[in-house]
Design a protein around this motif. Structure first.
Motif, PDB file in Angstrom:
ATOM      1  N   UNK A 123       0.845  -1.196   0.000  1.00  0.00           N
ATOM      2  CA  UNK A 123       0.000   0.000   0.000  1.00  0.00           C
ATOM      3  C   UNK A 123       0.875   1.239   0.000  1.00  0.00           C
ATOM      4  N   UNK A 124       0.544   2.193  -0.844  1.00  0.00           N
ATOM      5  CA  UNK A 124       1.306   3.424  -0.925  1.00  0.00           C
ATOM      6  C   UNK A 124       1.072   4.277   0.311  1.00  0.00           C
ATOM      7  N   UNK A 125       2.127   4.943   0.742  1.00  0.00           N
ATOM      8  CA  UNK A 125       2.010   5.811   1.908  1.00  0.00           C
ATOM      9  C   UNK A 125       1.196   7.057   1.562  1.00  0.00           C
ATOM     10  N   UNK A 126       0.560   7.603   2.553  1.00  0.00           N
ATOM     11  CA  UNK A 126      -0.197   8.828   2.356  1.00  0.00           C
ATOM     12  C   UNK A 126       0.750   9.984   2.111  1.00  0.00           C
ATOM     13  N   UNK A 127       0.328  10.928   1.264  1.00  0.00           N
ATOM     14  CA  UNK A 127       1.152  12.114   1.082  1.00  0.00           C
ATOM     15  C   UNK A 127       1.014  13.010   2.302  1.00  0.00           C
ATOM     16  N   UNK A 128       1.865  14.033   2.336  1.00  0.00           N
ATOM     17  CA  UNK A 128       1.924  14.893   3.530  1.00  0.00           C
ATOM     18  C   UNK A 128       0.597  15.606   3.739  1.00  0.00           C
ATOM     19  N   UNK A 129       0.006  16.084   2.666  1.00  0.00           N
ATOM     20  CA  UNK A 129      -1.268  16.793   2.805  1.00  0.00           C
ATOM     21  C   UNK A 129      -2.345  15.880   3.361  1.00  0.00           C
ATOM     22  N   UNK A 130      -2.418  14.678   2.837  1.00  0.00           N
ATOM     23  CA  UNK A 130      -3.425  13.748   3.319  1.00  0.00           C
ATOM     24  C   UNK A 130      -3.136  13.337   4.763  1.00  0.00           C
ATOM     25  N   UNK A 131      -1.841  13.245   5.086  1.00  0.00           N
ATOM     26  CA  UNK A 131      -1.469  12.886   6.460  1.00  0.00           C
ATOM     27  C   UNK A 131      -1.981  13.944   7.434  1.00  0.00           C
ATOM     28  N   UNK A 132      -1.746  15.203   7.105  1.00  0.00           N
ATOM     29  CA  UNK A 132      -2.244  16.276   7.972  1.00  0.00           C
ATOM     30  C   UNK A 132      -3.766  16.295   7.986  1.00  0.00           C
ATOM     31  N   UNK A 133      -4.359  15.943   6.861  1.00  0.00           N
ATOM     32  CA  UNK A 133      -5.820  15.911   6.826  1.00  0.00           C
ATOM     33  C   UNK A 133      -6.354  14.818   7.755  1.00  0.00           C
ATOM     34  N   UNK A 134      -5.695  13.660   7.743  1.00  0.00           N
ATOM     35  CA  UNK A 134      -6.106  12.569   8.632  1.00  0.00           C
ATOM     36  C   UNK A 134      -5.963  12.993  10.087  1.00  0.00           C
ATOM     37  N   UNK A 135      -4.847  13.661  10.381  1.00  0.00           N
ATOM     38  CA  UNK A 135      -4.631  14.117  11.769  1.00  0.00           C
ATOM     39  C   UNK A 135      -5.684  15.150  12.158  1.00  0.00           C
ATOM     40  N   UNK A 136      -5.997  16.043  11.220  1.00  0.00           N
ATOM     41  CA  UNK A 136      -6.986  17.076  11.531  1.00  0.00           C
ATOM     42  C   UNK A 136      -8.365  16.459  11.757  1.00  0.00           C
ATOM     43  N   UNK A 137      -8.698  15.461  10.952  1.00  0.00           N
ATOM     44  CA  UNK A 137      -9.991  14.805  11.128  1.00  0.00           C
ATOM     45  C   UNK A 137     -10.054  14.094  12.474  1.00  0.00           C
ATOM     46  N   UNK A 138      -8.928  13.518  12.891  1.00  0.00           N
ATOM     47  CA  UNK A 138      -8.910  12.806  14.171  1.00  0.00           C
ATOM     48  C   UNK A 138      -8.532  13.684  15.336  1.00  0.00           C
ATOM     49  N   UNK A 139      -8.672  15.000  15.171  1.00  0.00           N
ATOM     50  CA  UNK A 139      -8.221  15.926  16.225  1.00  0.00           C
ATOM     51  C   UNK A 139      -8.976  15.728  17.527  1.00  0.00           C
ATOM     52  N   UNK A 140     -10.268  15.390  17.425  1.00  0.00           N
ATOM     53  CA  UNK A 140     -11.033  15.248  18.669  1.00  0.00           C
ATOM     54  C   UNK A 140     -10.583  14.016  19.444  1.00  0.00           C
ATOM     55  N   UNK A 141     -10.272  12.954  18.724  1.00  0.00           N
ATOM     56  CA  UNK A 141      -9.730  11.777  19.404  1.00  0.00           C
ATOM     57  C   UNK A 141      -8.377  12.086  20.020  1.00  0.00           C
ATOM     58  N   UNK A 142      -7.551  12.831  19.277  1.00  0.00           N
ATOM     59  CA  UNK A 142      -6.231  13.198  19.802  1.00  0.00           C
ATOM     60  C   UNK A 142      -6.377  14.094  21.022  1.00  0.00           C
ATOM     61  N   UNK A 143      -7.269  15.075  20.936  1.00  0.00           N
ATOM     62  CA  UNK A 143      -7.485  15.966  22.087  1.00  0.00           C
ATOM     63  C   UNK A 143      -8.026  15.188  23.281  1.00  0.00           C
ATOM     64  N   UNK A 144      -8.874  14.209  23.022  1.00  0.00           N
ATOM     65  CA  UNK A 144      -9.387  13.391  24.121  1.00  0.00           C
ATOM     66  C   UNK A 144      -8.267  12.593  24.779  1.00  0.00           C
ATOM     67  N   UNK A 145      -7.369  12.038  23.973  1.00  0.00           N
ATOM     68  CA  UNK A 145      -6.230  11.297  24.534  1.00  0.00           C
ATOM     69  C   UNK A 145      -5.328  12.226  25.345  1.00  0.00           C
ATOM     70  N   UNK A 146      -5.108  13.443  24.819  1.00  0.00           N
ATOM     71  CA  UNK A 146      -4.279  14.407  25.550  1.00  0.00           C
ATOM     72  C   UNK A 146      -4.922  14.762  26.883  1.00  0.00           C
ATOM     73  N   UNK A 147      -6.217  15.013  26.852  1.00  0.00           N
ATOM     74  CA  UNK A 147      -6.923  15.400  28.070  1.00  0.00           C
ATOM     75  C   UNK A 147      -6.916  14.268  29.096  1.00  0.00           C
ATOM     76  N   UNK A 148      -7.225  13.058  28.650  1.00  0.00           N
ATOM     77  CA  UNK A 148      -7.255  11.918  29.577  1.00  0.00           C
ATOM     78  C   UNK A 148      -5.868  11.657  30.159  1.00  0.00           C
ATOM     79  N   UNK A 149      -4.849  11.661  29.286  1.00  0.00           N
ATOM     80  CA  UNK A 149      -3.489  11.426  29.772  1.00  0.00           C
ATOM     81  C   UNK A 149      -3.042  12.535  30.715  1.00  0.00           C
ATOM     82  N   UNK A 150      -3.393  13.802  30.374  1.00  0.00           N
ATOM     83  CA  UNK A 150      -3.039  14.904  31.262  1.00  0.00           C
ATOM     84  C   UNK A 150      -3.716  14.792  32.617  1.00  0.00           C
ATOM     85  N   UNK A 151      -5.001  14.388  32.615  1.00  0.00           N
ATOM     86  CA  UNK A 151      -5.713  14.218  33.886  1.00  0.00           C
ATOM     87  C   UNK A 151      -5.106  13.086  34.717  1.00  0.00           C
TER      88      UNK A 151
END
Length: 696
Positions: free
Chosen positions: A8-36
């Motif tokens: 499988x071809x790797x995602x390009x940089x733009x798509x990678x950032x897009x994936x991260x941006x779409x998953x921002x709420x999950x990432x923020x939830x992990x940050x919040x839970x880990x911080x707590x």
């Protein structure tokens, strides 16, 4: 079509950032839970640790080899010696004295046997499930040894570079406790230095005292031997031996002279004894005696008495000569006897002198050692009460400062770990998927054009499909079907496909929905359309259409019913539906027959478009058989559902029998899912411009 094993071809940089941006709420939830969690541990759970330092300075002196300083000297300037002192401070012996002195075995921080066991510890859990037995009480000596190990781990000693300073650092859960332990350890270390020096001095005094006594006895014994030797021999000194040697030399010279005289006398005697006494001339020539010459003259003159006197005189000379020989021999014997006695005396005195000199040298050496050790004994005895440590406290420890937990750092690190965890979840979810989510990926892996991307239809039951298609002609889904129809018809502008087969690799990929929707859309062009259900094993059309048919495709092919009697009319405008029905023979055999081929030729003449819904390729061989009669083959792939390997295997199955696949359909596309995975805007123009445009 791309090979099945292609990576499988790797995602390009733009798509990678897009994936991260779409998953921002999950990432923020992990940050919040880990911080707590990190903050809860740092501010509530973690026990504070306090660090206290005591600084010591070494009193460095130069090591001397032959001096009393070797007993009481300070630490060497070598780095190895300084590092040794650092290890001495952390030695088990010194830590044991600290534990006993401060009764640290009574402190639960260091004596774990006094701590309340946690109900969630590994030991407690294993005991609870019966894997281990409950530990019995710990004996005092074992508890003491464990305490020593724990205290030793809480202490560190470091030296300051390019100095003779070092710090004793103690970390405990009490600020004052850390300071007290650090200061007390420094005191014990200094006291240990003095104690070791005092013990070394006492040992040196004891050894020197014993050695001085031995040397004194040895010296007295040697002096007594000298006196005894002097009293037993006539030897005065070395000059007397030299005088005896001179006398020996003189006596040797006298013996040599006497031997020469004896030799001469013997020669003279031999000459005299060889003379004939009657030959007066020879006698006179040999002896040369004047008296004999006078008597010889008288005898020549006729004096008869003179001749007798001459002979008597000759015999007298001969006797004198014999006596001279005897005297010389006796003198030589006497001299040689004296020489032997003198040589014996010289030899005896030489041996005695050598022995005396040896005794004198040994006595002198012993006297020097005795005087040296006696002086060292006196100096060491004086120094025994003046011992000083090699180190001093430069600055005592004050109540320690908190070094753990570093609350803000723990919280920040926890949030960073939460960020990494969230990113990992998002990216792993993205990279580990084994399904098709974009048309680009599907085209690249299959090697076929994607003719349509059909969004998921907002219906709950299959029976609602017809009403949805009729009542929502401008919806995104219907427009996607319309785009699919257009792409399909334009695949061959000169001879548009008439018989269209729709299939998939496995069940549940939306092929039947796509067949019905495509048939309804083709009917909208004004031509006559026939929708055929060739999946006669499952016969799912009955779930979409409420009308009851007299028969189906099996009845028509077998000649039991005419096509006009078997089809359903007025299901769609300009569209007839031929349902599937039970077959007494195998479906594959039926579809492979000449009757089915004649049937397809017949419907080509009766209708403008024929849409055939076939079973999945990987389940039964029906689709590969029907595909031989089709003008166009559409392969449906369910979005983010069908494994890529199954899709590629299905395509390969069709291509292996010469069936040409015109294109693939990405069905049941979920717009929200596309946005969630970062592919927003990649499944058709309708997704980019939205519902507003079509509703308008």
């Amino acid at each position: 079509m791309a090979p099945a094993g292609k990576a499988q071809e790797d995602l390009d940089v733009t798509q990678l950032f897009r994936v991260i941006w779409v998953g921002r709420w999950l990432i923020l939830a992990c940050i919040l839970i880990a911080g707590l969690l990190g903050g809860y541990y740092a501010f509530v759970v973690a026990t504070p640790s306090y660090l206290a330092n005591t600084r010591l300075a070494l009193q460095v002196r130069s090591q001397q080899v032959v001096d009393l300083e070797s007993v009481i000297s300070g630490v060497s300037t070598e780095a190895a010696a300084i590092n040794t002192e650092l290890e001495v401070i952390r030695s088990r012996g010194l830590i044991a004295r600290l534990v006993d002195d401060m009764d640290l075995t009574a402190d639960p921080e260091f004596n774990t046997a006094l701590q309340e066991p946690s109900p969630w510890s590994v030991d407690a859990l294993t005991e609870r499930v019966g894997l281990t037995e409950t530990a019995g009480p710990v004996d005092p000596e074992t508890a003491r040894l464990r305490t020593i190990n724990t205290v030793r781990q809480a202490i560190s000693v470091t030296s300051k570079k390019a100095t003779y300073l070092f710090d004793i650092s103690v970390t405990t859960n009490g600020a004052l406790k850390s300071a007290m332990i650090a200061n007390r350890l420094a005191e014990l270390y200094i006291d240990d230095q003095v104690r070791i020096k005092f013990a070394a001095t006492e040992y040196a005094i004891s050894w020197l005292t014993e050695r001085v006594g031995e040397l004194e006895s040895e010296l007295k014994a040697k002096e007594d031997q000298i006196k005894e030797l002097r009293s037993e021999t006539e030897l005065v000194d070395a000059s007397a031996l030299e005088a005896l040697n001179i006398r020996s030399k003189e006596l040797r010279e006298r013996i040599d002279i006497a031997q020469s005289t004896l030799l001469q006398d013997r020669q003279n005697l031999a000459e005299l004894e060889a003379i004939d006494p009657a030959d007066t001339d020879e006698v006179l020539a040999v002896t040369g005696d004047p008296a004999l010459r006078r008597l010889a003259n008288d005898a020549r003159n006729g004096d008869t008495e003179a001749l007798e006197v001459f002979n008597a005189r000759f015999q007298s000379v001969l006797s004198t000569e014999r006596e001279a020989v005897e005297r010389s021999a006796a003198q030589i014997a006497a001299l040689e006897s004296n020489m032997e006695r003198l040589q014996e005396q010289i030899e005896n005195q030489r041996v005695d002198l050598a022995r005396l000199n040896q005794l004198v040298r040994e006595a002198d050496a012993t006297r020097v050692l005795y005087e040296t050790f006696l002086a060292r004994l006196k100096e060491t005895t004086i120094q025994s009460g003046l011992q000083q440590p090699d180190a001093r406290v430069l600055s005592e420890a004050t109540p320690g400062t908190m070094v753990a937990p570093r609350k803000m750092r723990i919280t920040a690190v926890s949030m960073i770990l939460g960020l990494l965890l969230g990113l990992a979840i998002v990216l792993v979810r993205q990279f580990m998927h084994d399904t098709f989510r974009t048309a680009d990926d599907l085209e690249q892996r299959s090697g076929l054009p994607v003719l349509g991307q059909v969004p998921k239809m907002p219906i709950r039951q299959r029976a609602e499909l017809l009403d949805y298609l009729r009542n929502n002609p401008t919806s995104a889904t219907v427009e996607a079907i319309r785009n699919l129809r257009t792409s399909l018809l334009l695949t061959n502008i000169d001879t548009p496909p008439q018989v269209i087969m729709v299939t998939s690799s496995i069940p549940g990929e939306g092929k039947t929905t796509q067949s019905i929707s495509l048939a309804q859309n083709l009917a909208g062009l004004g031509g006559r359309v026939l929708l055929i259900e060739c999946d006669i094993r499952r016969r799912t059309f009955s779930k979409y259409f409420e009308a009851n048919a007299k028969g189906g495709i099996v009845s028509v092919i077998s000649g039991d019913l005419a096509l006009s009697e078997a089809v359903l009319h007025d299901v769609f405008e300009n569209c007839d539906v031929l349902m599937g029905d039970n077959a007494k023979i195998s479906a594959a055999d039926l579809l492979s027959s000449e009757r089915f081929r004649h049937f397809i030729e017949f419907v080509r003449k009766q209708y403008d478009y024929v849409v055939i819904d076939t079973p999945p390729v990987l389940v039964v061989p029906d689709a590969r058989i029907v595909g031989q009669q089709a003008d166009a083959v559409l392969f449906s792939v369910r979005w983010d559902s069908t494994p890529k390997a199954q899709v590629l295997n299905g395509l390969r199955e069709l291509q292996s029998v010469g069936v040409k696949i015109n294109g693939v359909i990405l069905s049941n596309v979920d717009p929200r899912g596309m946005r969630r995975y970062g592919y927003d805007g990649q499944y058709g123009a309708y997704s980019r411009y939205g519902k507003t445009y079509y509703d308008a």
